[in-house]
Motif scaffolding. Sequence first.
Motif, PDB file in Angstrom:
ATOM      1  N   LEU A 212      11.283  12.044   6.759  1.00  0.00           N
ATOM      2  CA  LEU A 212      10.541  12.756   5.714  1.00  0.00           C
ATOM      3  C   LEU A 212       9.044  12.801   6.044  1.00  0.00           C
ATOM      4  N   ALA A 213       8.510  11.695   6.543  1.00  0.00           N
ATOM      5  CA  ALA A 213       7.085  11.670   6.921  1.00  0.00           C
ATOM      6  C   ALA A 213       6.820  12.660   8.059  1.00  0.00           C
ATOM      7  N   VAL A 214       7.724  12.697   9.029  1.00  0.00           N
ATOM      8  CA  VAL A 214       7.566  13.606  10.170  1.00  0.00           C
ATOM      9  C   VAL A 214       7.629  15.068   9.703  1.00  0.00           C
ATOM     10  N   VAL A 215       8.568  15.366   8.818  1.00  0.00           N
ATOM     11  CA  VAL A 215       8.676  16.739   8.303  1.00  0.00           C
ATOM     12  C   VAL A 215       7.389  17.125   7.566  1.00  0.00           C
ATOM     13  N   ALA A 216       6.845  16.181   6.772  1.00  0.00           N
ATOM     14  CA  ALA A 216       5.575  16.453   6.077  1.00  0.00           C
ATOM     15  C   ALA A 216       4.493  16.776   7.113  1.00  0.00           C
ATOM     16  N   GLY A 217       4.443  15.989   8.175  1.00  0.00           N
ATOM     17  CA  GLY A 217       3.447  16.237   9.226  1.00  0.00           C
ATOM     18  C   GLY A 217       3.634  17.608   9.860  1.00  0.00           C
ATOM     19  N   GLN A 218       4.888  18.007  10.014  1.00  0.00           N
ATOM     20  CA  GLN A 218       5.162  19.306  10.652  1.00  0.00           C
ATOM     21  C   GLN A 218       4.724  20.495   9.790  1.00  0.00           C
ATOM     22  N   LEU A 219       4.482  20.248   8.515  1.00  0.00           N
ATOM     23  CA  LEU A 219       3.962  21.329   7.659  1.00  0.00           C
ATOM     24  C   LEU A 219       2.465  21.560   7.914  1.00  0.00           C
ATOM     25  N   SER A 220       1.847  20.657   8.659  1.00  0.00           N
ATOM     26  CA  SER A 220       0.388  20.734   8.869  1.00  0.00           C
ATOM     27  C   SER A 220       0.054  21.387  10.208  1.00  0.00           C
ATOM     28  N   ALA A 221      -1.238  21.625  10.413  1.00  0.00           N
ATOM     29  CA  ALA A 221      -1.695  22.226  11.675  1.00  0.00           C
ATOM     30  C   ALA A 221      -1.564  21.238  12.828  1.00  0.00           C
ATOM     31  N   VAL A 222      -1.713  19.926  12.538  1.00  0.00           N
ATOM     32  CA  VAL A 222      -1.692  18.938  13.642  1.00  0.00           C
ATOM     33  C   VAL A 222      -0.272  18.544  14.026  1.00  0.00           C
ATOM     34  N   GLY A 223       0.701  18.761  13.118  1.00  0.00           N
ATOM     35  CA  GLY A 223       2.086  18.408  13.417  1.00  0.00           C
ATOM     36  C   GLY A 223       2.344  16.920  13.245  1.00  0.00           C
ATOM     37  N   ALA A 224       3.484  16.472  13.786  1.00  0.00           N
ATOM     38  CA  ALA A 224       3.883  15.066  13.628  1.00  0.00           C
ATOM     39  C   ALA A 224       3.193  14.231  14.702  1.00  0.00           C
ATOM     40  N   THR A 225       1.961  13.826  14.429  1.00  0.00           N
ATOM     41  CA  THR A 225       1.207  13.000  15.384  1.00  0.00           C
ATOM     42  C   THR A 225       1.807  11.590  15.441  1.00  0.00           C
ATOM     43  N   ASP A 226       1.327  10.794  16.399  1.00  0.00           N
ATOM     44  CA  ASP A 226       1.799   9.398  16.477  1.00  0.00           C
ATOM     45  C   ASP A 226       1.477   8.644  15.187  1.00  0.00           C
TER      46      ASP A 226
END
Length: 317
Positions: free
Chosen positions: A42-56
């Motif tokens: 879920l955290a990774v998917v949230a990150g993927q909604l952003s411009a930076v993506g799923a960062t470390d």
Amino acid sequence: MDADRERIEAAMRAAVVTSDPYLTEIASHLIVAGGKRLRPVLAVVAGQLSAVGATDDVVQGGVACELVHLGSLYHDDVMDEAETRRGVETVNARWGNLQAILAGDFLLSRASGIAASLGTEVAGLLARTIGWLCEGQIEELRHTYDVERPEESYLASIHGKTASLYGTAARIGGIVAGLDRDTIDALTAYGNAYGMVFQVVDDVLDLTSTAAQLGKPAGHDLEEGVYTLPVLRTLARGDAAAADLRALLGEPLDAERRDLALAIVRSGDGIASAVETARGFVAEAVNACDGFGESPLVEALREAPAALLSTVLTDAT
Ligand code: GRG
């Protein structure tokens, strides 16, 4: 997502390594055993909604939530005297209660350290969430064997013990990825609603599955005095079935009385009524996606809660 899942796995294992191989082994036990890793996903998917993506850092945020989940499972298994989880011996069964409590504390410590490295907002949120888990669990304990348990108690308990950590995982993903506040709030609402669906489904499955499907006898919650939504709805009917159920509950059950109670709950409309409530949480989660735009990822987010609920749908529901 496969590559992201590998990043999550590697980060989970790395997060619990210590200079003491004995503690590392105990703290790794349930990680090695598997698990769906829904919170980091879920955290990774949230990150993927952003411009930076799923960062470390986004992955680390999800790992912190999963470590809290694991720590709570270590402690929960001690409280329940559980012997198996994820198809393997529990930590308490294999090493003992004292080891399980300490290793659970250690997992919370590693989660807190990661959260602190992601900033004070994330650290504060994770600390509050650990408190919500404890509050949810205490609310459940307060009402064990209580046939008058109010429905609000059930909903507050599952919100605290389960839904809040899904909400926090999605929120941390959004915060760390630098999303705007409205999107972060919508992600939190999505995670919370998804978590409510998850726990209602889990509670329905405890009543409807076979022992083979569950890996333990059905009606375990009834036996333990945890009266979940379908049971409370059956009791609230005030009819003859409710009276029969009330007469059985309120104290520990042997297998025969547990099966009688199960038969009453299964034959009424308590399960269908609980599923109806879960449909409301599915709708909440879907509505939370309104501001996320349109993409295959957002479509997957919209579909996930209904897919979860479909696992308990029958002709009667
Ligand atoms: C020490 C943080 C802490 C809390 C203490 C024991 C306790 C209070 C809370 C535990 C509450 C609890 C057991 C909630 C249910 C959690 C849950 C939804 C379990 C199932 O999660 P899945 O299906 O499991 O995601 P996997 O195995 O896939 O990870």
